[in-house]
Scaffold this motif. Structure first.
Motif, mmCIF file in Angstrom:
data_model
loop_
_atom_site.group_PDB
_atom_site.id
_atom_site.type_symbol
_atom_site.label_atom_id
_atom_site.label_comp_id
_atom_site.label_asym_id
_atom_site.label_seq_id
_atom_site.Cartn_x
_atom_site.Cartn_y
_atom_site.Cartn_z
ATOM 1 N N UNK A 38 3.003 -8.201 4.990
ATOM 2 C CA UNK A 38 2.325 -7.655 6.166
ATOM 3 C C UNK A 38 1.377 -6.510 5.802
ATOM 4 N N UNK A 39 1.510 -5.978 4.579
ATOM 5 C CA UNK A 39 0.661 -4.877 4.118
ATOM 6 C C UNK A 39 -0.326 -5.329 3.051
ATOM 7 N N UNK A 49 0.286 11.856 8.264
ATOM 8 C CA UNK A 49 -0.248 13.098 7.703
ATOM 9 C C UNK A 49 -0.317 13.036 6.178
ATOM 10 N N UNK A 50 0.557 12.263 5.565
ATOM 11 C CA UNK A 50 0.541 12.113 4.108
ATOM 12 C C UNK A 50 -0.474 11.071 3.646
ATOM 13 N N UNK A 51 -0.706 10.033 4.432
ATOM 14 C CA UNK A 51 -1.508 8.887 3.979
ATOM 15 C C UNK A 51 -2.957 8.908 4.472
ATOM 16 N N UNK A 52 -3.186 9.297 5.709
ATOM 17 C CA UNK A 52 -4.523 9.159 6.288
ATOM 18 C C UNK A 52 -5.527 10.198 5.764
ATOM 19 N N UNK A 71 0.888 -1.161 0.000
ATOM 20 C CA UNK A 71 0.000 0.000 0.000
ATOM 21 C C UNK A 71 0.921 1.206 0.000
ATOM 22 N N UNK A 72 0.945 1.917 -1.117
ATOM 23 C CA UNK A 72 1.832 3.065 -1.239
ATOM 24 C C UNK A 72 3.270 2.656 -1.019
#
Length: 176
Positions: free
Chosen positions: A92-93, A156-159, A85-86
């Motif tokens: 694990x992701x 702050x960048x992802x959520x 993810x990104x």
């Protein structure tokens, strides 16, 4: 109350989304789907345990259905990315749904099919896994966005983009 277990990358990010959904009373970050008993964050992050970072959602089926939770899940992460993810890369992701019974298993498959039908030319790689033992993450991972996360540059960048997707696609499902 019912529960749903979903893995869509960093659990801090999925937890932040699902805490805002009407009918959801609790969201717990944790690990499942691996081979180590009682894994730690460090072990899971190494990618060597086979666990996924996941959330366990407690919800009121009179307010929101499992199928609706699956639709929110599919829309607020990228289900086309295999083991990533990104910038988060590794099993694990992974994008996975861990149904707790046959009804949830059917609804999970239907939700993936709905997403695929609504996105021609794209294919979700979301897996349906389990049953698997749930291990709660360490206390400092719980409610992360509400605390430390709002000072964490990664969060702050992802959520906020995930929260914007939630608001745009499911405004009627967001808590007042």
């Amino acid at each position: 109350m019912a529960q749903a277990i979903l893995a869509g990358g960093c659990f801090w990010c999925t937890e932040a989304v699902f805490r805002r959904i009407d009918g959801v009373s609790e969201v717990e970050s944790g690990y499942l789907g691996g081979s180590v008993t009682d894994p730690t964050y460090k072990q899971v992050c190494s990618g060597s345990t086979g666990h996924a970072e996941a959330i366990r959602v407690t919800f009121d089926e009179a307010v929101i259905s499992y199928a609706d939770l699956v639709d929110v899940f599919m829309a607020t992460h990228d289900p086309t990315q295999l083991n990533r993810q990104g910038g988060d890369v590794g099993t694990q992701y992974r994008s996975a749904i861990f149904p707790l019974d046959d009804g949830q298993r059917s609804e999970a498959a239907a939700g993936i099919a709905r997403w695929n039908n609504d996105h021609p030319g794209q294919t979700a790689v979301t897996t349906i896994e389990g049953p698997a033992q749930w291990y709660p993450a360490e206390d400092y991972h719980q409610e992360y966005w509400e605390g430390e996360g709002q000072r964490n540059p990664y969060c702050l960048a992802v959520i906020p983009p995930k929260l914007a997707k939630l608001q745009k696609g499911f405004a009627e499902r967001v808590k007042a």
